[in-house]
Design an enzyme around this catalytic site. Structure first.
Site, PDB file in Angstrom:
ATOM      1  N   SER A 142       0.947  -1.179   0.068  1.00  0.00           N
ATOM      2  CA  SER A 142       0.088   0.066   0.039  1.00  0.00           C
ATOM      3  C   SER A 142       0.884   1.300  -0.126  1.00  0.00           C
ATOM      4  O   SER A 142       1.678   1.333  -0.963  1.00  0.00           O
ATOM      5  CB  SER A 142      -1.042   0.037   1.227  1.00  0.00           C
ATOM      6  OG  SER A 142      -1.838   0.883   1.014  1.00  0.00           O
ATOM      7  N   ASP A 232     -10.191  -3.728  -5.347  1.00  0.00           N
ATOM      8  CA  ASP A 232      -9.403  -2.700  -4.546  1.00  0.00           C
ATOM      9  C   ASP A 232      -9.477  -1.171  -5.481  1.00  0.00           C
ATOM     10  O   ASP A 232      -9.073  -1.584  -6.495  1.00  0.00           O
ATOM     11  CB  ASP A 232      -8.128  -3.293  -4.360  1.00  0.00           C
ATOM     12  CG  ASP A 232      -7.057  -2.160  -3.777  1.00  0.00           C
ATOM     13  OD1 ASP A 232      -7.595  -0.996  -3.406  1.00  0.00           O
ATOM     14  OD2 ASP A 232      -5.640  -2.634  -3.638  1.00  0.00           O
ATOM     15  N   HIS A 262      -8.280  -4.576  -0.568  1.00  0.00           N
ATOM     16  CA  HIS A 262      -7.106  -3.905  -0.050  1.00  0.00           C
ATOM     17  C   HIS A 262      -6.776  -4.447   1.181  1.00  0.00           C
ATOM     18  O   HIS A 262      -7.609  -4.435   2.048  1.00  0.00           O
ATOM     19  CB  HIS A 262      -7.154  -2.528  -0.220  1.00  0.00           C
ATOM     20  CG  HIS A 262      -6.030  -1.672  -0.087  1.00  0.00           C
ATOM     21  ND1 HIS A 262      -5.108  -1.466  -1.126  1.00  0.00           N
ATOM     22  CD2 HIS A 262      -5.684  -1.200   1.228  1.00  0.00           C
ATOM     23  CE1 HIS A 262      -4.068  -0.770  -0.408  1.00  0.00           C
ATOM     24  NE2 HIS A 262      -4.431  -0.448   0.899  1.00  0.00           N
TER      25      HIS A 262
END
Length: 295
Positions: A142, A232, A262
């Site tokens: 991320s 996501d 995610h």
């Protein structure tokens, strides 16, 4: 989404960070305590280290092979730390059979861009002076994927491989996958809030050290692995990165994890988490130096 993922999304209690009265520090502490309570795998050695002023945690598995994986944690730049990522870093070190150095970079809004990227550079400089068997790999999930990519771009030739898990790359949220994010557990409004905390000024939005899809240096990257999650909002930007890196001639592997959302990578309750950790470990293993086979 797969049934286990749908159940996790339905049970999610993430607060609205932009709501009046939201207590950032209290939420950080709550998340940290939740992860401290998790069961953790044993690792041969875990040590907190000071990398020229940047706190890090070094995980050394039993019979460690040469190589160090520099890990940058996710959390929208704002949340998480070495404690929150401790369980997954233990798993990662054991599966990769190599040392993992988890970096506790400075976080916004207290420390805005480029504090985190500068911390990564500091850790790279510190590594150069340590007696840790190389070569080195850089990895992140991320927001940590953003920092890992930028770290590789700012330090060309230093890393033997780059591995990114659903990287957070586009502060302008310009890709189609953002259109269907709220029901998948990661509201695009949440992504906008993260970028607002991270940038120091609007000019930063066009800085390749913050928005690395704008970089003209992608050809300098080492062999690159990019994993995305099907459900996501960040899916398309990660896959666009893989396409652009591959177009430069850099060896690139891109995988889309079907049925996943995610954040799944660091949560061991998702079966796909273990699979992806082992995939990344295999990619890293392929690109680190080995003794030649006998005969």
């Amino acid at each position: 989404m797969y049934p286990d993922v749908r159940a996790a999304v339905a049970a999610d209690t993430t607060p609205d960070y932009s709501a009046p009265g939201f207590d950032l520090n209290a939420h950080r502490e709550q998340v940290r305590r939740l992860h401290l309570a998790q069961t953790r795998e044993a690792v041969a050695e875990v040590a907190d280290v000071d990398a020229d002023g940047v706190r890090c945690r070094l995980y050394t598995p039993q019979d460690a092979l040469p190589g160090v994986i520099v890990h940058l944690h996710g959390g929208g730049f704002v949340f998480n730390d070495v404690e929150v990522h401790d369980p997954v870093c233990r798993r990662f070190a054991n599966r990769a059979r190599r040392r993992v150095l988890s970096v506790d970079y400075r976080r916004p809004p207290e420390h805005r861009f480029p504090a985190a990227t500068d911390d990564v550079d500091t850790v790279v400089g510190w590594l150069r002076n340590q007696d840790l068997p190389g070569p080195w790999v850089i990895h992140g999930d991320s927001a940590g994927g953003n920092l890992a990519l930028v770290g590789a771009l700012r330090n060309p030739g230093v890393f033997a491989a780059l591995a990114l898990i659903y990287p957070f790359l586009d502060p302008r949220a310009g890709f189609a996958s953002y259109a269907s994010g709220r029901e998948n557990g990661f509201d695009p409004a949440e992504a906008r809030w993260y970028w607002k905390q991270y940038v120091a000024s609007d000019d930063d939005l066009d800085n390749p050290d913050l928005a690395p899809l704008l970089s003209d240096g992608l050809a300098s990257l080492p062999p690159t692995f990019v994993a995305t999650a099907e459900a996501d909002p960040l899916r398309d930007e990660g896959e666009e990165l893989a396409r652009r890196v591959a177009e430069t001639g850099v060896e690139t592997v891109g995988v889309r994890c079907l049925g996943q959302v995610h954040g799944f990578w660091r949560h061991g309750e998702f079966p796909a988490s273990e699979v992806l950790i082992r995939q990344v470990a295999g990619f890293i293993d392929q690109h680190l130096v080995h003794d030649p086979p006998p005969g």
